[in-house]
Design a protein around this motif. Structure first.
Motif, PDB file in Angstrom:
ATOM      1  N   PRO A  23     -14.943  -4.318   6.195  1.00  0.00           N
ATOM      2  CA  PRO A  23     -15.612  -5.047   5.458  1.00  0.00           C
ATOM      3  C   PRO A  23     -14.902  -6.115   4.565  1.00  0.00           C
ATOM      4  O   PRO A  23     -13.938  -5.802   4.150  1.00  0.00           O
ATOM      5  N   ASP A  24     -15.825  -7.095   4.223  1.00  0.00           N
ATOM      6  CA  ASP A  24     -15.155  -8.238   3.530  1.00  0.00           C
ATOM      7  C   ASP A  24     -14.712  -7.813   2.187  1.00  0.00           C
ATOM      8  O   ASP A  24     -14.053  -8.661   1.421  1.00  0.00           O
ATOM      9  N   THR A  25     -15.298  -6.551   1.757  1.00  0.00           N
ATOM     10  CA  THR A  25     -14.985  -6.086   0.259  1.00  0.00           C
ATOM     11  C   THR A  25     -13.474  -5.431   0.382  1.00  0.00           C
ATOM     12  O   THR A  25     -13.220  -5.137  -0.668  1.00  0.00           O
ATOM     13  N   LEU A  26     -12.908  -5.257   1.252  1.00  0.00           N
ATOM     14  CA  LEU A  26     -11.678  -4.671   1.380  1.00  0.00           C
ATOM     15  C   LEU A  26     -10.539  -5.569   1.276  1.00  0.00           C
ATOM     16  O   LEU A  26     -10.519  -6.764   2.209  1.00  0.00           O
ATOM     17  N   SER A  27      -9.887  -5.667   0.492  1.00  0.00           N
ATOM     18  CA  SER A  27      -8.522  -6.616   0.426  1.00  0.00           C
ATOM     19  C   SER A  27      -7.361  -5.875   0.688  1.00  0.00           C
ATOM     20  O   SER A  27      -7.155  -4.422   0.804  1.00  0.00           O
ATOM     21  N   PHE A  28      -6.414  -6.711   1.277  1.00  0.00           N
ATOM     22  CA  PHE A  28      -5.140  -6.127   1.998  1.00  0.00           C
ATOM     23  C   PHE A  28      -3.831  -6.548   1.479  1.00  0.00           C
ATOM     24  O   PHE A  28      -3.915  -7.543   0.849  1.00  0.00           O
ATOM     25  N   GLY A  29      -2.925  -5.506   1.156  1.00  0.00           N
ATOM     26  CA  GLY A  29      -1.636  -5.933   0.290  1.00  0.00           C
ATOM     27  C   GLY A  29      -0.527  -5.341   0.804  1.00  0.00           C
ATOM     28  O   GLY A  29      -0.563  -4.302   1.695  1.00  0.00           O
ATOM     29  N   VAL A 426     -13.905   2.117  -1.050  1.00  0.00           N
ATOM     30  CA  VAL A 426     -12.344   1.760  -1.284  1.00  0.00           C
ATOM     31  C   VAL A 426     -12.343   0.161  -1.200  1.00  0.00           C
ATOM     32  O   VAL A 426     -13.047  -0.297  -0.117  1.00  0.00           O
ATOM     33  N   SER A 427     -11.848  -0.398  -2.062  1.00  0.00           N
ATOM     34  CA  SER A 427     -11.754  -1.812  -2.091  1.00  0.00           C
ATOM     35  C   SER A 427     -10.612  -2.443  -1.985  1.00  0.00           C
ATOM     36  O   SER A 427     -10.062  -3.538  -1.957  1.00  0.00           O
ATOM     37  N   ALA A 428      -9.198  -1.585  -1.748  1.00  0.00           N
ATOM     38  CA  ALA A 428      -8.025  -2.149  -1.357  1.00  0.00           C
ATOM     39  C   ALA A 428      -7.098  -1.196  -0.711  1.00  0.00           C
ATOM     40  O   ALA A 428      -7.191  -0.028  -0.692  1.00  0.00           O
ATOM     41  N   TYR A 429      -6.438  -1.717   0.296  1.00  0.00           N
ATOM     42  CA  TYR A 429      -5.189  -0.997   0.948  1.00  0.00           C
ATOM     43  C   TYR A 429      -3.944  -1.791   1.174  1.00  0.00           C
ATOM     44  O   TYR A 429      -3.935  -2.833   1.587  1.00  0.00           O
ATOM     45  N   ALA A 430      -2.790  -0.921   0.532  1.00  0.00           N
ATOM     46  CA  ALA A 430      -1.438  -1.699   0.596  1.00  0.00           C
ATOM     47  C   ALA A 430      -0.482  -0.777   1.396  1.00  0.00           C
ATOM     48  O   ALA A 430      -0.736   0.401   1.324  1.00  0.00           O
ATOM     49  N   VAL A 431       0.310  -1.365   2.208  1.00  0.00           N
ATOM     50  CA  VAL A 431       1.223  -0.674   3.041  1.00  0.00           C
ATOM     51  C   VAL A 431       2.357  -0.668   2.150  1.00  0.00           C
ATOM     52  O   VAL A 431       2.863  -1.658   1.546  1.00  0.00           O
ATOM     53  N   TRP A 432       3.128   0.534   2.201  1.00  0.00           N
ATOM     54  CA  TRP A 432       4.198   0.633   1.713  1.00  0.00           C
ATOM     55  C   TRP A 432       5.086   0.766   2.722  1.00  0.00           C
ATOM     56  O   TRP A 432       5.109   1.599   3.915  1.00  0.00           O
ATOM     57  N   SER A 433       5.936  -0.217   3.064  1.00  0.00           N
ATOM     58  CA  SER A 433       6.604  -1.227   1.872  1.00  0.00           C
ATOM     59  C   SER A 433       6.530  -2.571   2.604  1.00  0.00           C
ATOM     60  O   SER A 433       6.631  -2.748   3.901  1.00  0.00           O
ATOM     61  N   LEU A 434       6.556  -3.659   1.767  1.00  0.00           N
ATOM     62  CA  LEU A 434       6.902  -5.086   2.244  1.00  0.00           C
ATOM     63  C   LEU A 434       8.205  -5.136   3.230  1.00  0.00           C
ATOM     64  O   LEU A 434       8.161  -5.732   4.531  1.00  0.00           O
TER      65      LEU A 434
END
Length: 490
Positions: A23-29, A426-434
């Motif tokens: 969905p467009d409402t989910l941001s990735f980082g 759910v609005s965000a998902y971040a991978v650990w780690s860069l």
């Protein structure tokens, strides 16, 4: 290796088959932490923190973070990597002792502030949203010498630090995380690293630490709400860690044991903030009070909040921050120990299924369905808060053609989408780690990065792994395959 990686990239950008769209409402980082990547441990006037001290005075750590990934000198390269991936946001932490060398707010390091200002400005120039964690475990050693998080004065000292950060960086930073994984700070850190200056009082210290952390978080939130929110228009929360805890059988005893474990782990810190009634979970209050009396204590080992404190703490998060990696099995265990213990208080035994696929970290098994269950548990227990997943990742021993990491993220992102379809916000998902970094007690052996870091080279070069290209393809297309089992990746 290079040819194989390019072949994978060509496959990814031309993938066909059953796919799902985010969905467009989910941001990735992606996420990192200061001690794990920065280095520059004594650059300029930076003060010593507990892991600097631990690394230099004991043999508890196999490696140290004196240089780490050298991000203190190479943050421009970090931003380049973020641009290469195409992320929406970057979650990083501020080292308390880098901007307040003595731990107290009377003495600010202009060089430390300049470092974070440069990083923040570069991120904004690259159209990447900075998300800052204030405390990712690296307490100034001066404050540890005063008792650390067992000392109730830490509530004020942390609030002072938070206000310096809000005032200094808040004109550009709109997402604040007060604490990363308070459960780890209070339960695992003393076990892993022996960071306490005196003998630990098991079954007492953990609860005192948690009590002070919760009050410190709430005080920082209220300061932001009262002084900075109207002008800066940011948001404040914290990030709680939790595995999913699955009953090993469907017996009533094991089902209750699994729920009790969730409440002692996640509910301990979530319930005072997110529940309608506030305060600690009732099961914690009942069990700890009962065991304390049986052990001869005049009152519960779990501290009590006043009515005013309950009201001040309740609602002090603008989002539910979550770090999740794996799942455990739980069964009821009757324990008649006369000695106080946080773990014995739960009357449970924690296990894992030996058939579950493992990572390089023995505790991290690949169990994607547990992620969906946990997100739904949060939805049902806390009135479906906006949930931001700030860590999710897989460790290996350094393979740049990291198919197992790709498989892990494919599975976990698919069940995240399942949870969204269940109604979880759910609005965000971040991978650990860069990038590969100092994995605390495991040093540089367990690698979680999308970028490979050569720690034998003083220049600390970073090289994208196959998973970096995979993640980049997801961010560019916003689609994911339902199943990689029949993919040409394998």
């Amino acid at each position: 290796m290079f040819v194989k990686t390019i072949a994978l990239w060509c496959f990814l950008v031309t993938v066909k088959g059953k796919v799902r769209r985010f969905p467009d409402t989910l941001s990735f980082g992606v996420a990192t932490a200061s001690y794990q990547i920065e280095g520059g441990w004594n650059a300029s006037d930076k003060g010593e923190h507990i892991f600097d001290h631990l690394a230099h005075t004991t043999n508890k750590m196999v490696d140290n973070g004196d240089v780490a990934c050298d991000s203190y000198n190479q943050h421009e390269r970090d931003v380049e990597m973020l641009k290469e991936l195409g992320v929406d946001f970057y979650r990083f932490s501020i080292s308390w002792s880098r901007i307040l060398p003595e731990g107290f707010s009377h003495n600010l390091s202009q060089d430390g502030i300049a470092y974070y200002n440069s990083l923040i400005n570069d991120l904004i120039d690259a159209n990447i949203t900075p998300s800052i964690t204030l405390y990712h475990w690296d307490l100034p050693q001066n404050l540890q010498d005063m008792g650390g998080w067992r000392n109730p004065l830490m509530v004020d000292y942390f609030a002072d630090f938070a206000e310096v950060a809000f005032k200094t960086f808040g004109d550009r930073v709109k997402t604040w995380i007060t604490f990363n994984e308070p459960w780890v700070v209070c339960v695992l850190a003393p076990i892993w690293f022996s960071v306490s200056p005196a003998k630990s009082l098991n079954g007492i210290d953990e609860y005192i630490c948690g009590h002070n952390l919760i009050k410190a978080h709430a005080k920082a939130y209220r300061i932001y709400d009262r002084i900075y929110r109207s002008a800066q228009r940011g948001r404040v929360g914290w990030t709680l860690s939790s595995s999913w805890h699955e009953p090993i059988t469907q017996s009533a005893a094991d089902i209750k044991a699994a729920e009790r474990t969730l409440q002692f782990n996640l509910g301990w810190f979530a319930h005072p903030v997110f529940s309608r009634e506030g305060d600690y979970p009732q099961v914690m209050k009942d069990v700890i009070a009962q065991k304390s009396l049986q052990q001869g204590y005049p009152r519960s080992r779990l501290p009590e909040f006043t009515t005013e404190e309950i009201a001040q703490i309740r609602g002090t998060c603008d989002f539910f921050g979550l770090n999740h990696y794996t799942t455990n099995l739980v069964r009821m265990q009757t324990n008649a120990s006369k000695e106080p213990s946080y773990f014995d208080d739960q009357f449970t035994e924690i296990l894992q299924d030996p058939t579950w696929l493992s990572s390089a970290s023995p505790w991290l098994k690949v169990v994607p369905w547990g992620f969906r269950n946990l997100l739904n548990w949060i939805r049902k227990n806390y009135n479906n808060p906006e949930t931001m997943v700030f860590e999710n990742g897989f460790s290996d021993s350094g393979n740049t053609y990291d198919i197992d990491r790709i498989s892990y993220h494919n599975q976990y992102l698919n069940v995240l989408l399942d949870a969204v379809e269940d109604g979880c916000k759910v609005s965000a998902y971040a991978v650990w780690s860069l990038m590969d970094n100092l994995e605390w007690l495991e040093g540089y052996n367990d690698r979680f990065g999308l970028y490979y870091v050569d720690f034998n080279d003083p220049r600390r070069p970073r090289t994208p792994k196959a998973s970096a290209l995979y993640f980049k393809s997801i961010l560019e297309t916003r689609i994911i395959e339902r199943d990689l089992k029949n993919s040409r990746l394998f």
